[in-house]
Structure formats: C-alpha cells, structure tokens
Design a protein around this motif. Structure first.
Motif, mmCIF file in Angstrom:
data_model
loop_
_atom_site.group_PDB
_atom_site.id
_atom_site.type_symbol
_atom_site.label_atom_id
_atom_site.label_comp_id
_atom_site.label_asym_id
_atom_site.label_seq_id
_atom_site.Cartn_x
_atom_site.Cartn_y
_atom_site.Cartn_z
ATOM 1 N N ILE A 1 40.532 36.626 41.357
ATOM 2 C CA ILE A 1 40.729 35.393 42.135
ATOM 3 C C ILE A 1 40.978 35.749 43.605
ATOM 4 O O ILE A 1 41.198 36.916 43.943
ATOM 5 C CB ILE A 1 41.921 34.589 41.586
ATOM 6 C CG1 ILE A 1 43.192 35.456 41.622
ATOM 7 C CG2 ILE A 1 41.626 34.080 40.182
ATOM 8 C CD1 ILE A 1 44.456 34.716 41.261
ATOM 9 N N PRO A 2 40.945 34.757 44.498
ATOM 10 C CA PRO A 2 41.272 35.027 45.899
ATOM 11 C C PRO A 2 42.678 35.620 46.040
ATOM 12 O O PRO A 2 43.632 35.146 45.426
ATOM 13 C CB PRO A 2 41.183 33.646 46.550
ATOM 14 C CG PRO A 2 40.224 32.892 45.696
ATOM 15 C CD PRO A 2 40.486 33.367 44.298
ATOM 16 N N ARG B 1 44.977 31.284 42.939
ATOM 17 C CA ARG B 1 45.017 32.337 43.945
ATOM 18 C C ARG B 1 46.355 33.057 43.865
ATOM 19 O O ARG B 1 47.317 32.555 43.268
ATOM 20 C CB ARG B 1 44.771 31.772 45.349
ATOM 21 C CG ARG B 1 45.819 30.829 45.849
ATOM 22 C CD ARG B 1 45.491 30.257 47.244
ATOM 23 N NE ARG B 1 44.692 29.043 47.149
ATOM 24 C CZ ARG B 1 43.441 28.928 47.588
ATOM 25 N NH1 ARG B 1 42.846 29.959 48.175
ATOM 26 N NH2 ARG B 1 42.784 27.793 47.481
ATOM 27 N N ASN C 1 49.395 28.969 41.749
ATOM 28 C CA ASN C 1 49.333 30.204 42.525
ATOM 29 C C ASN C 1 50.672 30.927 42.445
ATOM 30 O O ASN C 1 51.714 30.312 42.252
ATOM 31 C CB ASN C 1 49.056 29.910 44.008
ATOM 32 C CG ASN C 1 47.946 28.896 44.207
ATOM 33 O OD1 ASN C 1 46.947 28.904 43.496
ATOM 34 N ND2 ASN C 1 48.117 28.020 45.184
ATOM 35 N N TYR D 1 49.106 35.677 46.346
ATOM 36 C CA TYR D 1 49.423 36.024 47.734
ATOM 37 C C TYR D 1 50.487 37.118 47.751
ATOM 38 O O TYR D 1 51.481 37.039 47.016
ATOM 39 C CB TYR D 1 49.940 34.781 48.461
ATOM 40 C CG TYR D 1 50.097 34.944 49.953
ATOM 41 C CD1 TYR D 1 49.018 34.734 50.810
ATOM 42 C CD2 TYR D 1 51.324 35.289 50.514
ATOM 43 C CE1 TYR D 1 49.166 34.859 52.184
ATOM 44 C CE2 TYR D 1 51.486 35.414 51.888
ATOM 45 C CZ TYR D 1 50.398 35.196 52.716
ATOM 46 O OH TYR D 1 50.541 35.324 54.076
#
Length: 272
Positions: free
Chosen positions: A181-182, A146, A124, A148
């Motif tokens: 993706i998330p 993921r 990530n 962020y």
C-alpha cells in the motif's frame, strides 16, 4: 526502488481553517487531516520541537463541509479500550473518509480498530514505535489504506541522534518491504526551504526509498505567505519527479550529501 503507487507524490495538509482547506484543495493537495491526537503527546514529546493539535469533532464537521469526498482524514488518539470505539464513531459520524491510528504497538490494536471501522472508512496506521517495528510484517498483511512512518516519535523511541536517522540506517527500507500500500513519511515543504535540512534533500531520499506521500510541514503554511500554494505543491512534486529520474550515480551522491548533513546536525538534536 518500489515505484510510486500514484501518478504523483501525494501531499496531505493538517488544517481546520475552511479558507486554507479550500485553497489547498484547489492547489492540488490530496487530502486534509483533522488531528485529534493529543492524549499523552505533550508528555511524550516534552523538550522536542513538535506540533500538538487539539482539533475537535466540530472542527472535523466544519472541514467536511468544504472538503471534497474522499479527501478528509481524521487522526484519532492512540488505541485505548476506553475511548477508541467512541472516537471512531464520532469520526465516522462527522464524515471522515479515512481514519489514522497513531502510536500502534501491536497487531491486535490495529485489527481491533479495523473491526470497529467495519469498512465504513479507510483505515491507516502510523508506524512510530519500536513495538510496531517488531511486528511490522504482520501489520503489513492487514487491509490498510495507507501507512505512515512517524519520524518524530520513532526518533524519540529509538533515542537516535535526530529524526532523519531512520532514513539512513535501513529502518525505512525494511518497513517499505512489508507494505504494498502507499507508504508515507514526513514532512516536506517548499523545496528550497526547510530547516535544518532543505526539503529538497529530504524529497530526494523519499524518492530513493519509495515513499509515496508526505504530510506537509507546519512551515508550509508559513511559506504560503511568500508563495502561492499551487506554486509550492507544483515544485514539491517536480522535485520528487526529478529525484525519481536520477541515475544510480546521482542517487548515491545525493545520499552521501544527505548523510553528511544529518550527521553534522548536532547543534539542536531535539528540533523537529
């Protein structure tokens, strides 16, 4: 709006306390983060009300013992030719299921770290530099688990009025378009709480923007003194689900209300 990629809004908690970890997992928290990132962070975030952790390899091992498979994440330090490989190997040795690389500045940093992991854990990245924004299309093509958006550091790098500006100026919208993706942003807590803007208003915007998950704020543990974790997790997800069901008119009205709060927040622009 991109639909949430999971059956619920995912929540991740920073903790090295086995008792807290057990309680959080039982309450439905999706994962636990052990945070090794501290290199340069004190200088970078000086005069900003942010949290800096100094978790260790031993912390990660201890949390691994009480965390179910697939739910343990380690955030290592930003990329360095000197120590990233060693940190990746230590995180994997301790049993991390996913590794977060913060302060990504180039595609090469992310790609090199991905090669170091070699498929042994999910990879990530945190998008929190203006350099990452410049190459976000290429970052979005990498085989990540993921991504962020780090609002604190992005706010510092952009020298914006406060941390919520990227939610309103198209930055988060542009990032969301690049990732299948998330995608996460932080951080949330029990909906009625949160300063200087109640978490429920932030959750509304995450639903509008197609944010799939969030890190729980440090105030979440403080709120735990007055509410069970299960109660708080339930109400965070309930608020998100309700926000996703709003009409276009309600979404617009809530966005304007959020914008007014953000724009009026001038008393302490360095609060995070």
């Amino acid at each position: 709006m991109k639909q949430n990629l999971h059956d619920h809004f995912q929540l991740f908690l920073f903790s090295t306390d086995p008792a807290i970890v057990r309680t959080a997992i039982a309450a439905g928290v999706d994962g636990i983060i052990v945070d090794w990132e501290n290199q340069g962070k004190k200088l970078r975030q000086e005069n900003f009300d942010t949290q800096i952790n100094y978790d260790t390899y031993e912390d990660l091992c201890r949390v691994r013992e009480v965390t179910p498979a697939g739910k343990l994440i380690c955030r290592i330090n930003g990329f360095s030719p000197e120590y990233t490989y060693e940190e990746v190997e230590l995180a994997l040795r301790a049993g991390a299921d996913e590794i977060f690389l913060p302060m990504v500045r180039t595609v090469a940093e992310a790609r090199d770290t991905l090669q170091m992991i070699g498929g042994r854990a999910g990879f990530n990245i945190l998008i929190e530099t203006t350099s990452a924004l410049d190459c976000v299309t290429e970052l979005g093509k990498l085989p990540l688990r993921r991504a962020y958006i780090g609002l604190n550091d992005l706010h510092i790098q952009q020298n914006s009025r406060n941390i919520f500006v990227p939610l309103m100026n198209g930055t988060v919208t542009d990032i969301r378009r690049q990732f299948e993706i998330p995608l996460g942003a932080g951080g949330v807590t029990y909906p009625p709480n949160g300063m200087p803007i109640a978490s429920k208003y932030l959750i509304n915007e995450y639903a509008r923007l197609g944010i799939d998950f969030s890190f729980l704020r440090r105030t979440f543990i403080k709120d735990y003194a007055n509410h069970s974790m299960e109660h708080m997790v339930h109400h965070i997800r309930k608020a998100y689900d309700e926000a996703r069901r709003r009409s276009n008119e309600e979404v617009s009205a809530d966005f304007h209300a959020f914008r007014e709060q953000v724009e009026s927040w001038t008393t302490n622009p360095h609060h995070a």
